[in-house]
Scaffold this motif. Structure first.
Motif, mmCIF file in Angstrom:
data_model
loop_
_atom_site.group_PDB
_atom_site.id
_atom_site.type_symbol
_atom_site.label_atom_id
_atom_site.label_comp_id
_atom_site.label_asym_id
_atom_site.label_seq_id
_atom_site.Cartn_x
_atom_site.Cartn_y
_atom_site.Cartn_z
ATOM 1 N N SER A 174 0.845 -1.185 0.000
ATOM 2 C CA SER A 174 0.000 0.000 0.000
ATOM 3 C C SER A 174 0.884 1.240 0.000
ATOM 4 C CB SER A 174 -0.908 -0.008 1.239
ATOM 5 O OG SER A 174 -1.281 1.295 1.626
ATOM 6 N N ILE A 175 0.553 2.205 -0.849
ATOM 7 C CA ILE A 175 1.321 3.444 -0.891
ATOM 8 C C ILE A 175 1.342 4.107 0.485
ATOM 9 C CG2 ILE A 175 1.456 5.748 -1.888
ATOM 10 C CD1 ILE A 175 2.185 3.583 -3.871
ATOM 11 N N ASP A 195 9.142 -4.856 2.457
ATOM 12 C CA ASP A 195 9.934 -5.468 1.388
ATOM 13 C C ASP A 195 9.950 -4.581 0.150
ATOM 14 O OD1 ASP A 195 10.426 -7.618 3.038
ATOM 15 O OD2 ASP A 195 8.924 -8.924 2.107
ATOM 16 N N ALA A 196 8.799 -4.007 -0.187
ATOM 17 C CA ALA A 196 8.727 -3.125 -1.357
ATOM 18 C C ALA A 196 9.587 -1.886 -1.157
ATOM 19 C CB ALA A 196 7.273 -2.736 -1.623
ATOM 20 N N CYS A 197 9.569 -1.329 0.037
ATOM 21 C CA CYS A 197 10.386 -0.151 0.318
ATOM 22 C C CYS A 197 11.868 -0.461 0.184
ATOM 23 C CB CYS A 197 10.083 0.365 1.726
ATOM 24 S SG CYS A 197 8.465 1.142 1.907
ATOM 25 N N THR A 213 2.496 -2.094 -6.817
ATOM 26 C CA THR A 213 1.245 -1.635 -6.205
ATOM 27 C C THR A 213 0.015 -2.025 -7.014
ATOM 28 O OG1 THR A 213 1.379 0.513 -7.331
ATOM 29 C CG2 THR A 213 2.433 0.337 -5.168
ATOM 30 N N GLY A 214 0.159 -2.984 -7.906
ATOM 31 C CA GLY A 214 -0.993 -3.426 -8.687
ATOM 32 C C GLY A 214 -1.468 -2.396 -9.690
ATOM 33 N N THR A 249 9.056 4.034 -12.255
ATOM 34 C CA THR A 249 7.649 3.958 -12.652
ATOM 35 C C THR A 249 7.237 2.513 -12.869
ATOM 36 O OG1 THR A 249 7.634 6.172 -13.638
ATOM 37 C CG2 THR A 249 5.965 4.619 -14.405
ATOM 38 N N ASP A 250 8.045 1.747 -13.584
ATOM 39 C CA ASP A 250 7.726 0.337 -13.837
ATOM 40 C C ASP A 250 7.666 -0.449 -12.534
ATOM 41 O OD1 ASP A 250 7.624 0.880 -16.509
ATOM 42 O OD2 ASP A 250 9.587 -0.003 -16.995
ATOM 43 N N PHE A 251 8.620 -0.208 -11.638
ATOM 44 C CA PHE A 251 8.645 -0.923 -10.363
ATOM 45 C C PHE A 251 7.391 -0.623 -9.546
ATOM 46 C CE2 PHE A 251 9.493 -0.709 -5.787
ATOM 47 C CZ PHE A 251 9.798 -2.042 -5.533
#
Length: 270
Positions: free
Chosen positions: A17-18, A37-39, A211-212, A204-206
């Protein structure tokens, strides 16, 4: 607090989630492993992101204080507000204007739940769960009508949020909000920009994958400048990297690299 109720199945903890990613970068605890993990993955390609997020938050606090204390604005609509953290918009504004009204907008259900818990005893605040692009719904919402008098100046905040939506939609959103605001109102606009094409593309691609698809685009400075075409930019300081917008001191975390940055400023509706 008015608004929709949160059900457990509304919260997807399998997709980052952003709002929760921001919370993690700001040192909060309202995030999950998938967000962390995303961060950490994002930091590999954009290592300055933590400092960028912190400085974006400090900019928000400075600009709200300036608008409330120096320009006398006592009405704020915070588009894409994210999870509550220390020195929220209403806390900063109400130090200068005790009756200042703040409407927070976010489409993340967990933001609504936390906002209700935090703001339930503050009669001058509300949290609305909505898409920030749905200006008609937001401006006509019962809580907005209760708190905001659109015949008087309003500060519409778009802090680190327009890069979540596509180009035409971002420009249309700024136009739609500008058209609804009284003379003397202010729009606070900043977003992620980069002068490096490989960074704009890779980040941008990542973010779209992670984030779906809930991400627009890292842009360039000239594109953000175009959002101010119908506004009178407060200059100085003009449109700048936000840590340099009326800084309080030199103690804010410094970005060691500028593969991307948060860039923008404040425009006045005439």
């Amino acid at each position: 607090m008015h608004g929709e109720s949160l059900h457990p199945h509304d919260v997807d903890i399998t997709t980052p989630s952003i709002a929760r990613m921001y919370d993690y970068f700001l040192g909060g605890v309202d995030n999950y492993q998938t967000d962390r993990d995303a961060c950490e993955e994002l930091l590999k390609s954009a290592p300055s992101t933590r400092e960028l997020v912190i400085n974006s938050r400090l900019f928000l606090q400075r600009v709200v204080r300036y608008l409330a204390a120096e320009r006398g604005i006592a009405q704020f609509i915070d588009h894409g507000s994210g999870l509550p953290t220390r020195d929220n918009v209403h806390e900063v504004a109400q130090r200068a204007q005790p009756d200042a009204s703040v409407v927070y907008i976010d489409n993340d259900p967990i933001v609504l739940a936390h906002g209700r818990a935090l703001l339930g005893k503050n009669p001058h605040t509300a949290v609305i769960q909505a898409d920030i692009q749905d200006t008609g719904f937001i401006f006509d919402h019962e809580d907005t009508c209760r708190l905001i008098d659109f015949s008087r100046p309003v500060a519409a905040l778009f802090v680190s949020v327009l890069h979540y939506i596509d180009d035409d939609e971002a420009a249309a959103l700024v136009r739609n909000v500008t058209d609804r605001l009284a003379s003397g109102s202010c729009l606070v606009i900043c977003q992620r920009v980069s002068d490096r094409q490989e960074i704009r593309r890779s980040v941008t691609d990542f973010m779209r994958r992670t984030t779906g698809g809930r991400w627009g685009r890292v842009r360039e400075e000239y594109e953000v400048r175009s959002y101010f075409s119908r506004l009178e930019v407060i200059d100085p300081p003009g449109l700048v990297e936000v840590s340099t917008w009326m800084p309080d001191n030199d103690l804010a975390p410094k970005q060691k690299t500028f593969e991307w940055k948060e860039w923008g400023g404040v425009g006045v509706v005439r």
